[in-house]
Design a protein around this motif. Sequence first.
Motif, PDB file in Angstrom:
ATOM      1  N   GLN A   1       0.798  -1.217   0.000  1.00  0.00           N
ATOM      2  CA  GLN A   1       0.000   0.000   0.000  1.00  0.00           C
ATOM      3  C   GLN A   1       0.834   1.272   0.000  1.00  0.00           C
ATOM      4  O   GLN A   1       0.469   2.255  -0.647  1.00  0.00           O
ATOM      5  N   TYR A   2       1.954   1.266   0.733  1.00  0.00           N
ATOM      6  CA  TYR A   2       2.677   2.520   0.936  1.00  0.00           C
ATOM      7  C   TYR A   2       4.001   2.636   0.176  1.00  0.00           C
ATOM      8  O   TYR A   2       4.477   3.752  -0.046  1.00  0.00           O
ATOM      9  N   TRP A   3       4.611   1.507  -0.168  1.00  0.00           N
ATOM     10  CA  TRP A   3       5.978   1.572  -0.681  1.00  0.00           C
ATOM     11  C   TRP A   3       6.170   0.962  -2.072  1.00  0.00           C
ATOM     12  O   TRP A   3       7.279   0.967  -2.584  1.00  0.00           O
ATOM     13  N   SER A   4       5.110   0.427  -2.673  1.00  0.00           N
ATOM     14  CA  SER A   4       5.318  -0.310  -3.927  1.00  0.00           C
ATOM     15  C   SER A   4       5.189   0.546  -5.188  1.00  0.00           C
ATOM     16  O   SER A   4       5.805   0.257  -6.204  1.00  0.00           O
ATOM     17  N   LYS A   5       4.391   1.617  -5.143  1.00  0.00           N
ATOM     18  CA  LYS A   5       4.175   2.419  -6.365  1.00  0.00           C
ATOM     19  C   LYS A   5       5.458   3.114  -6.814  1.00  0.00           C
ATOM     20  O   LYS A   5       5.809   3.107  -7.989  1.00  0.00           O
ATOM     21  N   TYR A   6       6.152   3.713  -5.844  1.00  0.00           N
ATOM     22  CA  TYR A   6       7.416   4.386  -6.138  1.00  0.00           C
ATOM     23  C   TYR A   6       8.473   3.842  -5.176  1.00  0.00           C
ATOM     24  O   TYR A   6       8.548   4.283  -4.028  1.00  0.00           O
ATOM     25  N   PRO A   7       9.289   2.864  -5.595  1.00  0.00           N
ATOM     26  CA  PRO A   7      10.283   2.257  -4.698  1.00  0.00           C
ATOM     27  C   PRO A   7      11.154   3.324  -4.020  1.00  0.00           C
ATOM     28  O   PRO A   7      11.652   4.242  -4.670  1.00  0.00           O
ATOM     29  N   GLY A   8      11.262   3.200  -2.687  1.00  0.00           N
ATOM     30  CA  GLY A   8      12.065   4.154  -1.916  1.00  0.00           C
ATOM     31  C   GLY A   8      11.304   5.373  -1.441  1.00  0.00           C
ATOM     32  O   GLY A   8      11.830   6.171  -0.670  1.00  0.00           O
ATOM     33  N   ALA A   9      10.051   5.522  -1.911  1.00  0.00           N
ATOM     34  CA  ALA A   9       9.246   6.681  -1.488  1.00  0.00           C
ATOM     35  C   ALA A   9       7.933   6.185  -0.881  1.00  0.00           C
ATOM     36  O   ALA A   9       7.334   5.226  -1.369  1.00  0.00           O
ATOM     37  N   TYR A  10       7.504   6.860   0.182  1.00  0.00           N
ATOM     38  CA  TYR A  10       6.244   6.526   0.851  1.00  0.00           C
ATOM     39  C   TYR A  10       5.103   7.256   0.144  1.00  0.00           C
ATOM     40  O   TYR A  10       5.130   8.482  -0.010  1.00  0.00           O
ATOM     41  N   LEU A  11       4.096   6.501  -0.303  1.00  0.00           N
ATOM     42  CA  LEU A  11       2.940   7.077  -1.001  1.00  0.00           C
ATOM     43  C   LEU A  11       1.884   7.478   0.029  1.00  0.00           C
ATOM     44  O   LEU A  11       1.369   6.636   0.752  1.00  0.00           O
ATOM     45  N   THR A  12       1.563   8.763   0.091  1.00  0.00           N
ATOM     46  CA  THR A  12       0.637   9.250   1.115  1.00  0.00           C
ATOM     47  C   THR A  12      -0.828   8.984   0.771  1.00  0.00           C
ATOM     48  O   THR A  12      -1.681   8.974   1.652  1.00  0.00           O
ATOM     49  N   GLY A  13      -1.142   8.820  -0.524  1.00  0.00           N
ATOM     50  CA  GLY A  13      -2.539   8.671  -0.936  1.00  0.00           C
ATOM     51  C   GLY A  13      -3.232  10.005  -1.160  1.00  0.00           C
ATOM     52  O   GLY A  13      -4.416  10.048  -1.460  1.00  0.00           O
ATOM     53  N   ASP A  14      -2.486  11.113  -1.008  1.00  0.00           N
ATOM     54  CA  ASP A  14      -3.041  12.449  -1.260  1.00  0.00           C
ATOM     55  C   ASP A  14      -2.438  13.042  -2.529  1.00  0.00           C
ATOM     56  O   ASP A  14      -1.301  12.731  -2.883  1.00  0.00           O
ATOM     57  N   SER A  15      -3.214  13.920  -3.154  1.00  0.00           N
ATOM     58  CA  SER A  15      -2.671  14.681  -4.282  1.00  0.00           C
ATOM     59  C   SER A  15      -2.307  16.071  -3.785  1.00  0.00           C
ATOM     60  O   SER A  15      -2.876  16.566  -2.801  1.00  0.00           O
ATOM     61  N   ALA A  16      -1.334  16.697  -4.455  1.00  0.00           N
ATOM     62  CA  ALA A  16      -0.857  18.005  -4.022  1.00  0.00           C
ATOM     63  C   ALA A  16      -0.187  18.717  -5.184  1.00  0.00           C
ATOM     64  O   ALA A  16       0.066  18.131  -6.231  1.00  0.00           O
ATOM     65  N   LYS A  17       0.102  19.993  -4.976  1.00  0.00           N
ATOM     66  CA  LYS A  17       0.933  20.750  -5.921  1.00  0.00           C
ATOM     67  C   LYS A  17       1.835  21.669  -5.111  1.00  0.00           C
ATOM     68  O   LYS A  17       1.624  21.866  -3.909  1.00  0.00           O
ATOM     69  N   ARG A  18       2.855  22.200  -5.788  1.00  0.00           N
ATOM     70  CA  ARG A  18       3.812  23.073  -5.103  1.00  0.00           C
ATOM     71  C   ARG A  18       3.934  24.356  -5.906  1.00  0.00           C
ATOM     72  O   ARG A  18       4.005  24.318  -7.133  1.00  0.00           O
ATOM     73  N   ASP A  19       3.947  25.501  -5.206  1.00  0.00           N
ATOM     74  CA  ASP A  19       4.003  26.766  -5.937  1.00  0.00           C
ATOM     75  C   ASP A  19       5.449  27.206  -6.157  1.00  0.00           C
ATOM     76  O   ASP A  19       6.402  26.531  -5.752  1.00  0.00           O
ATOM     77  N   VAL A  20       5.604  28.349  -6.769  1.00  0.00           N
ATOM     78  CA  VAL A  20       6.927  28.844  -7.152  1.00  0.00           C
ATOM     79  C   VAL A  20       7.807  29.127  -5.930  1.00  0.00           C
ATOM     80  O   VAL A  20       9.033  29.113  -6.014  1.00  0.00           O
ATOM     81  N   ASP A  21       7.199  29.346  -4.755  1.00  0.00           N
ATOM     82  CA  ASP A  21       7.954  29.599  -3.528  1.00  0.00           C
ATOM     83  C   ASP A  21       8.292  28.318  -2.763  1.00  0.00           C
ATOM     84  O   ASP A  21       8.851  28.378  -1.667  1.00  0.00           O
TER      85      ASP A  21
END
Length: 630
Positions: free
Chosen positions: A485-505
Amino acid sequence: MAESKLTGDVFYPPEEIIRHAHARDWGTMAAAAEKDLEGFWAKEANELHWFEHWEKVLDESKKPFYQWFVGGKTNIAYNCLDRHTATARRNKLALMWEGEKGEFRSFSYFALRREVCRFANILRSLGVQKGDRVTIYMGRIPELPIAMLACARIGAIHSVVYGGFTVEALAERIDDSQSKVLITCDGAYQRGKVVPLKQIADEALQRAATVESVLVVRRTGEPVNMEQGRDMWYHELMALPIAGNSCHIETMDAEDPLFLLYTSGTTGKPKAILHTHGGYMVGTYTTLKYVFDIHDADRYWCAADPGWITGHSYIVYGPLLNGATSFMYEGAPTYPYPNRWWSMIEKYGINILYTAPTAIRGLMRFGEAWPNRYDLSSLRLLGSVGEPINPEAWKWYHRVIGKGKCPIMDTWWQTETGMFMITPFPSVPLKPGSGTRPFPGVKMDIYNEEGKPVGIDEEGFLVITTPWPAMMRTIYKDPERYVNQYWSKYPGAYLTGDSAKRDVDGYFWVIGRVDDVLKVSGYRLGTAEIESALVSHPAVAEAAAIGLPHEVKGNAIHAYVILKTGIEKHDRLEEELRNHVAHEMGPIAKPETIQFVDSLPKTRSGKIMRRVLKARALGQEPKDLSTLEE
């Protein structure tokens, strides 16, 4: 980053707040953690008590089953209580409580330790040993944190079930944890009514065979069934000589389990998140200290329920680890009038208020006159938790409650993370609706489907790319599910199950869940659990649940039901099904509406396409329908 370069709607903290903050410079602290992650967390851990020092800060040899403070011996209950009773803090208030009917109780650190020791002795006398599971199902009263700390003191693993859940949810959690003791109340007060907790517990125990003893706290005085040989009154046990004022504390390995907490998954069965004594202790202590800038004179109020992770980390463990005075209130924010919270802030001189966007939106509806009748000048900091806060609610909270001078700590984290992950400090500029950046020592990113970081202002999957001390260790009895559930989609990264974005700052903006988990009033509910509750009704053949936007709850549950052949729909059936879900899962899961349908959109493999139902309900065109069964 220079403050003058920040884009968008920005609120800057008052100089007075910055001057007194534990962490005046977020950038310097983040850079130190980036340079030496283990050194950063070791420095914080050294502020706590260890019976034996650790040999290694972080062991990554079996990742994703990370271990922290390996070889260290400690006990979180010792650090919450005994560490302070050996100092001048022994007579400081640890916990203040107001009941819905206006009763008041308080406990100094000395008194709270005494009550915890007495109850720990009772549990030991009932045969509870290190590693045994104890289920706690109670209202919001002081005996709940006392029970949690008593379990931790003797090395038992507590599993708190939210008092708003009912029969099916409680039975399932007792059965999965194989608990031998259940601690409950005769009832709890909610909006002037009695929630019959003991009655619900009795029904749940007919489905859960492992419980040997039931301890009942008298709260409402309502008559309840007490089964001979199994059920015992808490007050009678606490009056026995065996409940001595001191209790030998169990020495726990840093990686020994502390508690299980069940959270909704994308399958019907809730999963038991496992947290441990050492890393969880260091994570909650550190994050609360810096984010809410805890000082000795503070009166801190986290208005959550101890039955959720927010209550575990930031009503019980975090404040006590920091030697804070924590306030707890039993009832609803608007009972009997919408002035209840504001009157208590004035009455008790609360400095910090940490609550959910749902509560803020609910109180906004009553206007500004109610809070304006009270002196809220004691408030220094505000906080938000549970779901992304919409900018309008943020600004109302800041202007009306904080009088424009209280920075809002908008925190993103999960049951699984144990501690704040994306959060401001009181000293950083804020943007309404953004949790700013990851806590120092926490690295996060936003990936696309292929696992590549997305661009500025692009939506993607929120991931955590470094381990952190308070991280869950596994799903209890199901390590394979934890990895998948948490580690298989992206090996080495924990998948939170949330979507997000990051701004220019570099500020993170969390958007919401990407799986079939609904956030209703800040609480996570699995669509599969709601559907299972519906299908358990004899009239229902199949069901699908979706969340639709709701101006107070964030999401409201809407259900689609296929009735069994020969069952006629009638006016009373919808209400009967809504009440059935409330009985099985609790009022929080009660659908807003139920629509009777003849079929449900499914993939060729038979999975219900809830996004299609949601798009139709919102009047939108469903996207990619290539997998839809004809």
